[in-house]
Enzyme design. Structure first.
Site, PDB file in Angstrom:
ATOM      1  N   HIS A   1       0.830  -1.202   0.000  1.00  0.00           N
ATOM      2  CA  HIS A   1       0.000   0.000   0.000  1.00  0.00           C
ATOM      3  C   HIS A   1       0.874   1.266   0.000  1.00  0.00           C
ATOM      4  O   HIS A   1       0.624   2.209  -0.732  1.00  0.00           O
ATOM      5  CB  HIS A   1      -0.913   0.023   1.234  1.00  0.00           C
TER       6      HIS A   1
ATOM      7  N   ASP B   1      -6.461   5.521   1.949  1.00  0.00           N
ATOM      8  CA  ASP B   1      -6.523   4.107   1.602  1.00  0.00           C
ATOM      9  C   ASP B   1      -7.820   3.528   2.164  1.00  0.00           C
ATOM     10  O   ASP B   1      -8.267   3.952   3.230  1.00  0.00           O
ATOM     11  CB  ASP B   1      -5.313   3.430   2.279  1.00  0.00           C
TER      12      ASP B   1
HETATM   13 BR1  BUP Z   1       8.793 -11.005  -3.351  1.00  0.00          BR
HETATM   14  C1  BUP Z   1       9.279  -9.524  -4.395  1.00  0.00           C
HETATM   15  N1  BUP Z   1      10.944  -8.300  -5.527  1.00  0.00           N
HETATM   16  O1  BUP Z   1      11.511 -10.192  -4.468  1.00  0.00           O
HETATM   17  P1  BUP Z   1       1.988  -7.630  -5.593  1.00  0.00           P
HETATM   18  C2  BUP Z   1       8.352  -8.598  -4.771  1.00  0.00           C
HETATM   19  N2  BUP Z   1       8.727  -7.522  -5.521  1.00  0.00           N
HETATM   20  O2  BUP Z   1      10.401  -6.430  -6.614  1.00  0.00           O
HETATM   21  P2  BUP Z   1       1.756  -8.639  -2.893  1.00  0.00           P
HETATM   22  C3  BUP Z   1      10.037  -7.373  -5.919  1.00  0.00           C
HETATM   23  O3  BUP Z   1       6.764  -6.401  -4.861  1.00  0.00           O
HETATM   24  P3  BUP Z   1      -0.594  -7.082  -2.428  1.00  0.00           P
HETATM   25  C4  BUP Z   1      10.641  -9.382  -4.775  1.00  0.00           C
HETATM   26  O4  BUP Z   1       7.672  -6.392  -8.258  1.00  0.00           O
HETATM   27  C5  BUP Z   1       5.681  -6.052  -6.899  1.00  0.00           C
HETATM   28  O5  BUP Z   1       5.862  -4.708  -7.262  1.00  0.00           O
HETATM   29  C6  BUP Z   1       6.971  -6.817  -7.123  1.00  0.00           C
HETATM   30  O6  BUP Z   1       3.222  -6.759  -5.176  1.00  0.00           O
HETATM   31  C7  BUP Z   1       7.734  -6.486  -5.874  1.00  0.00           C
HETATM   32  O7  BUP Z   1       1.837  -8.697  -4.465  1.00  0.00           O
HETATM   33  C8  BUP Z   1       5.487  -6.130  -5.405  1.00  0.00           C
HETATM   34  O8  BUP Z   1       2.263  -8.402  -6.818  1.00  0.00           O
HETATM   35  C9  BUP Z   1       4.530  -7.224  -5.004  1.00  0.00           C
HETATM   36  O9  BUP Z   1       0.802  -6.746  -5.638  1.00  0.00           O
HETATM   37  O10 BUP Z   1       0.981  -7.344  -2.491  1.00  0.00           O
HETATM   38  O11 BUP Z   1       3.092  -8.515  -2.333  1.00  0.00           O
HETATM   39  O12 BUP Z   1       0.975  -9.836  -2.557  1.00  0.00           O
HETATM   40  O13 BUP Z   1      -1.245  -8.319  -1.850  1.00  0.00           O
HETATM   41  O14 BUP Z   1      -0.723  -5.906  -1.521  1.00  0.00           O
HETATM   42  O15 BUP Z   1      -1.029  -6.826  -3.823  1.00  0.00           O
END
Ligand code: BUP
Length: 445
Positions: free
Chosen positions: A18, A115
Site C-alpha cells: 500500500h 486508503d
Molecule cells: Br517477493 C518480491 N521483488 O523479491 P503484488 C516482490 N517484488 O520487486 P503482494 C520485488 O513487490 P498485495 C521481490 O515487483 C511487486 O511490485 C513486485 O506486489 C515487488 O503482491 C510487489 O504483486 C509485489 O501486488 O501485495 O506482495 O501480494 O497483496 O498488496 O497486492
C-alpha cells in the site's frame, strides 16, 4: 521548501503493497504543483526517508500508534500484516483518532487521499471540514466492484453476471478471515470505500480494465479515474547478487524461462510447494523461483523442496531466497511466462513488459485478478480442485501451454500489445488523473 500551490495529505495503509503505490503517486503529485504531506507511523516512514530526498515537495508526517508486546511495532511495516492482527490494529487507530484530526487541522490541506483500510472517520472528518477526500484504490477496479458487491447489497446489481466470477469455495475463503463483528466491519469498509469519497483514483488503466471502469462508474455513480500502474523505482540494493541472476538468465534462450513468485504476503503450503516444484520439473521448462517463508519461520528452501529436486533440475532451475528486482527480471528477453499469485502489482508489471501469466491465485484480490488476466487474454489459470488446491500435472500443463505450445503465441501477442499500449499512454493517464485532483482542489479554494 514546500512552496507548491496545492496541499495534499496522504494516508496510506501500513503494509508495503500500500505504501509503495501511495509513494509513487506522491512523487508524481510533487512534480505537478502539489505539496505532499505523507502521513504514517514512524516505523513505516523510516525506510522511506532516503527514497524521497530528491523530492523537496514531499514531507513525511509521523503519527504514532501505541504498541504492546502483543502487537510488536515491526509488524506495522513488515512485508505482510498477519490478518488476525487487523482488528487489533484497527483499535490502535481508533485510539489515535486525535492524531489524524490534528494533522488535518494543522495542515489545512486542499485534498486528502486515503486508503480504503484506513478508518472511515478519516475521510468523514475531512469532509466535515469541507476538504474533499479521495479514495485511492491500490488494487484494480474489478476487485473494487467485487468487494463492494460482496459487502453491500446493491439493488439492481448481480455481481456474478456483470463481472468476473468466483467459485463459491473461493468466496468462502475470501470471507473467512477471523473477525470480531463482521457486520460492523463490512459497514465500515463500504462506508470508507464508497460513502465518503469524492471520486475514485484507481491504480489501473483502460487497456486492462476498461470494461470494469465503466461498470464501476455505473455502480458507484461517481467518477472513476485510472492513474496507471505507478511502478516503483527499481531498487538497486542487491546489485552484486543480482548479477548472478542475470548471468544465469543470459544463458537461456528467448522466452524459454518462467519467473515464479508469490509476492510479499502470500506463502505456499508445504503441499503447495511440492506440487509446484514437481509441476515445474514435469514441464521441463526453465524457471527462476523466488521462495519466501513467513517471518520467523525457521525453514529454508532446500528443506522445503522435494528430496533431490535441486539436483534433478540442475541448471534448468534457479532458486532465490531474497528480494529480487522483479520488474527487471520480467523484462529480460529469456522470460516467457510469469507463474504468479496475481497480486495486482505483479499483474500490472507483467502486462507492462509483455509477459503472459500462469495464474495461481490464493486469496484477497488475487482470484479476481486471475480471472481478469484470462478474460483480457494474456494468461491462463491453473485449475484447482474443490478444496482450491492445485496439482503438479495441471501446473506442468499450463506452464507448457504458455511457454512451449503454439497456443501460447496468442497470449504473448496480447501481452505485447498491452505492453505497447501502456508505454504509449502511461504518462498521459497520470496527467489526466492529476488534472482531476487539481479541479477538486480548485473548486475548494
Ligand atoms: Br517477493 C518480491 N521483488 O523479491 P503484488 C516482490 N517484488 O520487486 P503482494 C520485488 O513487490 P498485495 C521481490 O515487483 C511487486 O511490485 C513486485 O506486489 C515487488 O503482491 C510487489 O504483486 C509485489 O501486488 O501485495 O506482495 O501480494 O497483496 O498488496 O497486492
Amino acid at each position: 521548501t514546500n512552496s507548491n500551490s496545492f496541499r495534499v495529505v496522504m494516508f496510506p495503509w501500513l503494509a508495503y503493497g500500500h505504501v509503495s503505490p501511495f509513494l509513487e503517486l506522491a512523487k508524481k503529485l510533487s512534480t505537478k504543483n502539489f505539496s505532499v504531506y505523507f502521513c504514517s507511523t514512524p516505523i513505516t516512514l523510516k525506510p522511506i526517508k532516503n527514497k524521497i530526498s530528491n523530492y523537496k515537495s514531499i514531507e513525511l508526517v509521523e503519527y504514532p500508534l501505541e504498541s504492546t508486546p502483543e502487537f510488536p511495532p515491526h509488524l506495522h511495516t513488515s512485508n505482510g500484516l498477519p490478518p488476525h492482527l487487523m482488528p487489533t490494529l484497527k483499535k490502535y487507530f481508533e485510539n489515535a483518532s486525535h492524531n489524524f484530526s490534528q494533522i488535518i487541522k494543522t495542515l489545512s490541506p486542499h485534498l486528502v487521499i486515503y486508503d480504503y483500510l484506513m478508518p472511515s472517520w478519516v475521510p468523514k472528518f475531512a469532509s466535515s471540514h469541507q476538504i474533499p477526500a479521495v479514495h485511492f484504490h491500490i488494487f484494480g477496479v474489478a476487485n473494487l466492484a467485487y468487494f463492494t458487491c460482496l459487502v453491500r447489497d446493491i439493488p439492481g446489481f448481480s455481481f456474478q453476471s456483470k463481472t468476473v466470477c468466483l467459485k463459491p469455495s473461493e468466496i468462502m475463503k475470501l470471507v473467512q478471515a477471523p473477525r470480531d463483528n463482521v457486520e460492523a466491519e463490512e459497514n465500515e469498509l463500504s462506508d470508507c470505500i464508497i460513502g465518503s469519497t469524492e471520486m475514485f483514483l484507481i491504480k489501473s488503466n483502460r487497456e486492462i480494465e476498461g470494461k470494469y471502469l465503466d461498470f464501476a462508474a455505473d455502480l458507484f455513480k461517481k467518477k472513476i479515474v485510472p492513474v496507471g500502474p505507478l511502478f516503483q523505482e527499481i531498487s538497486v540494493n542487491n546489485q552484486e547478487n543480482d548479477e548472478e541472476i542475470f548471468r544465469w538468465l543470459n544463458k537461456k534462450e528467448e522466452f524459454s524461462t518462467v519467473y515464479v513468485s508469490f509476492g510479499t504476503e502470500s506463502y505456499l503450503s508445504k503441499k503447495g510447494m511440492e506440487e509446484l516444484a514437481n509441476g515445474l520439473e514435469l514441464s521441463k521448462v526453465n524457471f527462476i523461483w523466488v521462495i519466501k517463508f513467513p517471518e520467523g519461520e525457521k525453514i529454508n528452501a532446500a528443506e522445503a523442496l522435494p528430496e533431490g529436486f535441486l539436483e534433478r533440475v540442475g541448471e534448468k532451475g534457479m532458486i532465490v531466497e531474497r528480494w529480487v528486482p522483479q520488474a527487471k527480471i520480467l523484462g529480460h528477453k529469456s522470460i516467457g511466462g510469469f507463474v504468479s499469485h496475481c497480486g495486482w502489482s505483479s499483474v500490472m508489471e507483467s502486462a507492462s513488459v509483455g509477459v503472459p501469466i500462469i495464474a495461481l491465485p490464493m486469496h484477497h484480490d488475487q482470484p479476481v485478478n486471475a480471472r481478469l488476466v484470462v478474460e483480457v487474454g494474456f494468461g491462463l489459470e491453473v485449475e484447482k480442485d474443490e478444496n482450491v488446491e492445485f496439482w503438479r500435472e495441471e501446473v506442468a500443463r499450463v506452464v507448457k501451454e504458455v511457454v512451449i505450445e503454439k497456443s501460447g503465441v496468442e497470449l504473448r501477442k496480447k501481452a505485447k500489445e498491452l505492453s505497447e499500449q501502456m508505454k504509449a499512454k502511461g504518462e498521459e493517464e497520470v496527467d489526466l488523473a492529476i488534472k482531476e485532483l487539481k479541479t477538486l482542489c480548485e473548486n475548494n479554494l
